[in-house]
Design a protein around this motif. Structure first.
Motif, PDB file in Angstrom:
ATOM      1  N   VAL A  24       0.878  -1.170   0.000  1.00  0.00           N
ATOM      2  CA  VAL A  24       0.000   0.000   0.000  1.00  0.00           C
ATOM      3  C   VAL A  24       0.913   1.218   0.000  1.00  0.00           C
ATOM      4  CG1 VAL A  24      -1.801   1.260   1.208  1.00  0.00           C
ATOM      5  CG2 VAL A  24      -1.785  -1.240   1.263  1.00  0.00           C
TER       6      VAL A  24
ATOM      7  N   LEU B 211      -3.040   3.466  -1.906  1.00  0.00           N
ATOM      8  CA  LEU B 211      -3.380   2.599  -3.041  1.00  0.00           C
ATOM      9  C   LEU B 211      -2.842   1.199  -2.790  1.00  0.00           C
ATOM     10  CD1 LEU B 211      -2.735   4.316  -6.477  1.00  0.00           C
ATOM     11  CD2 LEU B 211      -4.910   3.802  -5.382  1.00  0.00           C
ATOM     12  N   LEU B 212      -3.716   0.207  -2.821  1.00  0.00           N
ATOM     13  CA  LEU B 212      -3.283  -1.181  -2.724  1.00  0.00           C
ATOM     14  C   LEU B 212      -2.796  -1.642  -4.089  1.00  0.00           C
ATOM     15  CD1 LEU B 212      -3.202  -3.834  -0.957  1.00  0.00           C
ATOM     16  CD2 LEU B 212      -5.356  -4.392  -2.058  1.00  0.00           C
ATOM     17  N   ILE B 213      -1.550  -2.105  -4.146  1.00  0.00           N
ATOM     18  CA  ILE B 213      -0.955  -2.542  -5.413  1.00  0.00           C
ATOM     19  C   ILE B 213      -0.568  -4.002  -5.250  1.00  0.00           C
ATOM     20  CG2 ILE B 213       0.921  -2.129  -7.060  1.00  0.00           C
ATOM     21  CD1 ILE B 213       0.986   0.790  -5.898  1.00  0.00           C
ATOM     22  N   ALA B 214      -1.195  -4.870  -6.063  1.00  0.00           N
ATOM     23  CA  ALA B 214      -1.051  -6.304  -5.834  1.00  0.00           C
ATOM     24  C   ALA B 214       0.279  -6.859  -6.358  1.00  0.00           C
ATOM     25  CB  ALA B 214      -2.220  -7.045  -6.466  1.00  0.00           C
ATOM     26  N   HIS B 215       0.790  -6.306  -7.427  1.00  0.00           N
ATOM     27  CA  HIS B 215       2.019  -6.821  -8.045  1.00  0.00           C
ATOM     28  C   HIS B 215       2.973  -5.637  -8.227  1.00  0.00           C
ATOM     29  CE1 HIS B 215      -0.188 -10.530  -8.708  1.00  0.00           C
ATOM     30  NE2 HIS B 215      -1.180  -9.789  -9.136  1.00  0.00           N
TER      31      HIS B 215
ATOM     32  N   GLU C  39       6.909  -0.839  -9.378  1.00  0.00           N
ATOM     33  CA  GLU C  39       6.259   0.399  -8.962  1.00  0.00           C
ATOM     34  C   GLU C  39       7.323   1.399  -8.508  1.00  0.00           C
ATOM     35  OE1 GLU C  39       3.117   0.417  -9.545  1.00  0.00           O
ATOM     36  OE2 GLU C  39       2.694   2.434  -8.799  1.00  0.00           O
TER      37      GLU C  39
END
Lengths: 158, 83, 753
Positions: free
Chosen positions: B53, B57-61, B65
């Motif tokens: 996070v 924003l939750l970012i799964a992969h 990033e």
């Protein structure tokens, strides 16, 4: 095993089909006649997805043997609309968002029509008990009951 | 890029229980490499399937990033769903 | 609807048009998987294990293969071998067993014949010799020191110190925050409670079905009912050892899923049978098979301890959660751990969650997996605390509810969320203060689900007449096509009914993850918006050519290109006008959007339930129900309400009736809708759905997924209402008439008498 010849009336038209003696009417409608509107949700008469009307009686077609249809008059969901004119129930289901996945919808429409045919102005409780043989897992029944109420009102006004 | 790393409690073994550590990286992948240098074994735990996070924003992969200097990065378990 | 903050005035988003796929569904013309028939098709039947746990000694298919009409028989050895550690090992050996069967109903072979009757007869003639092993059927049996181990390779993940011996615990999850002992020391009141729940089924009305047609070129086409046809493709490819390009999956209409159609069962078997027989093969499960072999949600044993100060501040929480996931590793405990304390500010907490395997069908996702059960425990305990402290149950929740900036159990601060707004919406609803009748009680409960993003693709094609086709890869299980059309309509400025939303097959649209985690309208909606925004740029460019203007002087307003430059007046150009000249301005008008969606906004819900309890029989009737839920922005409010209402109905069934019942050998005793009773219309009242809109900052229209959260609060809401009516706390599911009656009797007869 020799096949059984069945003559009946389906949705107002004369119909004939061949079936196995042990075949359900549901399977015969779907596989021999080509009317796939009635669905098999359970095969044991518990879900109502295969509802049809045979000689004025609402039935689960999965519990009827196909040869029993000889000489009968059958209505299915495919016969509800008149040409492009939807039955008020169909119209109210659409406008009231009374379906989600839609697999139980044909059974509900047939059962609701049977209910309104014998009780044109049902109470909410009468609608709920009238449709208690039909399972819906998506809607929580709220919008289905409201759609039947709306359709009853529309039919009674016309 | 110096960033603040927050580890959900199931990921704190390699840090000796520390919940928040400092590390560097221009991307989340580089950050994990740096964390693995500082806390051997943490890299494997983070690459095994975690989300991050960043700024809510939750970012799964998140491997590629990009990270800004001073970013707050929260590592959390990867999630799955049902309907 | 409760709208919490000003939002743009949308023309189409938030309206309630008739859904595009509705007409086919009310006329019986919609094609579900079992409605499809191919020329020359065979019928496939699965041979299933009668034992809950057994080693397969031998399988003799010779007699079956010689029977009339039989064209192919397959067993596990016909598929490439898989070893533990393989990424999809569990899926592979669940679709068809190899050396062991792990639950009653586990597939061991499959038969294809010209008729279903012939296939059934042949299936019965497949001879399987089993070495029956003791079955592990409960959590206690699974954790017993001398328990039979289901998987010789299962070393508990997350164990500290690391596991050295295999066991039936697949995974241990631990979360903590603050100082637990210090937290409880600060508490004025501490309670500890235990709960048990049983596996339940998603209960979709359409049984699993597919048709596979494998050609001599080694390519296959699968028509099937699933929540994710790209997943069907990849899982089938994995199981068969085929390249992805050999498999095309075409989604049929899907008759309900709720998470249960996120995995696969039949498709690889149908492909293998079809390849062997050289004919299309259709496979349709019976309801009995659906119950025995597919997707229950986990059963649990939960123990939770809560500490609260006299003013209502929660200060400490300790949770020990055990989830069964059927015969394979699963995420139940992990997800329970991630949700149990997530809704409230509890500064000191510890959670330990075990995922346990037992000899029952492999669990599948079911709407907000695991969360309804932790909510059952936590939300009924909050009611106990409120009563003991003399604080209103609503006030206790408002006082402790998480809001923007508060830390989640996993540490990160919440972005903008709508929990408090959902509580207030119910508090301000007339239901909250309405009088109750005799033998009636009222229960309040909240629920949380995090929702997910994942990958989505969309293509927008403009047609020659100025209408649009929007193709996505998300199977529509609750009306998402209508939502896609509404978002595209808003972007393009044309009527939603001038847009045809389509679910494209695996060769017609970009990769898209499963419809799960309440992600379709959120994530696939984002892909649609991205494609539409690219299309608008393209349309402005085409219009600029036609106007002889610069693209920067052309805006897209209300579905037409408008000249904003200073070179005199130019007539606006409609979508139809631009499409009509597409050949002269650059060719077909197509745009795509593909993305990995970030920022799925958490969903909160608050439910209020009135029940009436028959003190003589223990029968509980739900007589009034109000449910609020934060949808972010409701794209099609009717289908948001439908998701809420459907979740409520499933939750009420889970609370009052539904459970898997096994005999002592692990044979399911209630595999029919007669004995596994889901709610019918006469069991329920109207369900008043209040849509709360606290926009998700990560979505162009503020969408939060709405598909799952609605099933989280009903169980505790019903339980709290039963307590209010009877004075009895029921901590074991289902709260069936016999259990309610026993509780009333143990409590000294009916409440107040």
């Amino acid at each position: 095993m020799s096949r059984v010849h069945v003559t009946c009336t389906i949705n107002g038209d004369p119909a004939e089909f061949l079936c196995d003696g042990g075949q359900t009417l549901l399977d015969a409608l779907r596989d021999e006649v080509g009317l796939t509107g009635a669905k098999e949700g359970c095969g044991t008469g518990d879900c109502g997805a295969c509802s049809i009307v045979m000689d004025g009686r609402l039935l689960c077609s999965c519990l009827v043997l196909a040869p029993e249809a000889e000489g009968t008059t059958i209505s299915t969901v495919e016969g509800m609309a008149s040409g492009d004119d939807l039955h008020p129930l169909q119209q109210c289901f659409l406008e009231g968002a009374a379906l989600q996945c839609g697999v139980c919808t044909p059974g509900f429409l047939v059962a609701a029509k049977a209910l309104l045919d014998r009780n044109p102005d049902p109470t909410e409780t009468e609608i709920r008990y009238g449709l208690a043989g039909n399972l819906c897992r998506c809607t929580g029944y709220d919008k289905i009951v409201r759609a039947v109420q709306a359709a009853a009102a529309a039919i009674n006004e016309s | 890029m110096a960033v603040s790393v927050h580890l959900s409690s199931n990921l704190r073994g390699p840090t000796g229980g520390l919940a928040e550590v400092e590390a560097e990286g221009a991307t989340v992948g580089a950050l994990i490499d740096d964390l693995d240098q500082r806390y051997p074994g943490l890299g494997d735990a983070l690459r095994a399937g975690v989300s991050v996070v960043i700024d809510g924003l939750l970012i799964a992969h998140p491997e590629y990033e990009p990270l800004a200097d001073g970013a707050q990065v929260y590592f959390v378990p990867q999630t799955a769903g049902g309907s | 609807m409760t709208v919490t903050e000003p939002k743009p005035s949308y023309k189409y988003v938030g309206t309630r048009p008739v859904r595009h796929d509705g007409l086919e569904k009310v006329t019986g013309r919609a094609r579900f998987a079992a409605d499809l028939n191919m020329s020359g098709q065979l019928h496939g039947i699965v041979v299933r294990s009668p034992h809950a746990h057994a080693r397969i000694v031998s399988i003799d298919t010779s007699e079956a293969e010689a029977m009339p009409g039989v064209k192919a028989v397959i067993i596990g050895d016909d598929f490439p071998a898989v070893e533990p550690g393989h990424r999809q090992y569990d899926m592979c050996i669940n679709v068809i067993a190899r050396d062991k069967v792990l639950y009653e109903g586990h597939a061991v072979a499959a038969v294809a014949a010209s008729t279903r009757d012939q296939a059934q007869a042949a299936a019965a003639a497949v001879k399987v010799e089993y070495d029956v092993l003791p079955a592990v059927l409960t959590i206690d049996q699974a954790l017993a020191p001398d328990a039979p181990v289901l998987h010789a390779h299962m070393m508990t993940a997350g164990a500290n110190p690391p596991a050295e011996e295999p066991s039936n615990i697949s995974n241990i999850t631990r979360f903590s925050g603050g100082e637990l002992d210090a937290g409880f020391a600060e508490a004025d009141l501490v309670i500890e409670r235990e709960f048990t729940t049983q596996p339940v089924h998603q209960g979709y009305i359409e049984p699993h079905a597919c048709v596979a047609d494998t050609g001599q070129d080694g390519h296959t086409t699968i028509w099937c009912s699933s929540q994710g046809h790209f997943n069907v493709r990849s899982s089938t490819a994995t199981l068969l050892g085929w390249e992805t390009t050999r498999i095309r999956v075409i989604p049929a209409e899907i008759g309900g899923g709720f998470g249960g159609k996120t995995t696969i069962y039949l498709e690889p078997l149908a492909v293998a049978l079809s390849a062997k027989a050289g004919r299309p093969v259709k496979m349709v499960m019976t309801r009995d098979e659906v119950f025995r072999a597919t997707g229950p949600a986990p059963g649990t044993k939960l123990r939770i301890k809560l500490g609260v100060q006299s003013d209502g501040n929660l200060v400490a929480g300790d949770a020990y959660l055990i989830y069964t996931n059927g015969a394979y590793a699963g995420p139940g405990g992990l997800l329970g751990a991630m949700t149990v304390f997530e809704s409230y500010k509890i500064p000191n907490f510890e959670v330990e969650a075990l995922d346990v395997v037992i000899n029952t069908a492999r669990s599948a996702a079911y709407r907000a997996p695991a969360a309804p059960l932790t909510a059952y425990a936590l939300e009924t305990m909050l009611d106990e605390l409120a009563e003991e402290l003399g604080i209103d149950a609503m006030d206790l929740r408002l006082k402790n509810a998480v809001a923007e900036g508060d830390p989640s159990t996993m540490g990160f601060p919440f972005a903008r969320i709508g929990f408090v707004e959902c509580l207030e919406a119910v508090r301000d609803h007339p239901h909250f203060t309405a009088p109750l009748g005799p033998n009636q009680g009222r229960g309040l409960a909240a629920g949380y689900w995090f929702n997910i993003g994942e990958s989505s693709s969309a293509t927008v094609n403009l047609n020659e007449d100025g209408t649009a086709t929007v193709v996505t890869g998300s199977p529509d299980i609750g009306g998402s096509r209508a939502s896609m059309a509404l978002m595209a309509a808003e972007e393009l400025g044309i009527d939603p009914h001038d847009i045809r939303p389509v679910v494209g097959d695996t060769e017609a649209v970009g990769f898209t993850d499963i419809t799960e985690g309440s992600r379709a309208t959120f994530a696939t909606g984002m892909a649609v918006v991205e494609a539409c925004r690219k299309m608008v740029v393209e349309l402005r460019g085409r219009a600029a050519k036609m106007m002889g203007a610069d693209i920067d002087d052309v805006d897209w307003v209300d579905g037409q290109a408008v000249y904003t430059g200073s070179d005199g007046d130019k007539d606006p150009l409609s979508m139809a006008a631009i499409c009509a000249k597409a050949k002269r301005t650059g060719g077909p008008l197509t745009a795509t959007g593909s993305l990995e969606a970030h920022g799925a906004g958490p969903g909160f819900a608050v439910h209020l339930c009135d029940v009436e309890v028959d003190q003589e029989t223990g029968v509980v009737r739900v007589v009034r129900y109000t449910a609020s839920q934060d949808a972010g922005t409701a794209i099609h409010p009717s289908y948001v309400e439908g998701q809420i209402q459907g979740g409520v109905a499933q939750g009420v069934g889970w609370a009052l009736n539904e459970e898997y019942i096994y005999d002592s050998d692990g044979v399911m005793e209630n595999p029919s809708f007669l004995d596994y009773r889901v709610p019918v219309a006469s069991d329920l009242p109207m369900i008043d759905a209040i849509i709360v809109e606290v926009p998700n900052p990560a979505h162009p229209y503020g969408v939060r997924g709405v598909g799952e959260t609605g099933i989280v609060p009903p169980i505790p809401a019903v339980a709290n209402a039963i307590y209010d009516a009877t004075g009895c706390r029921l901590r074991d599911l289902p709260m069936s008439p016999i259990r309610v009656l026993e509780a009333i009797t143990a409590n000294g007869g009916s409440n107040g008498s």
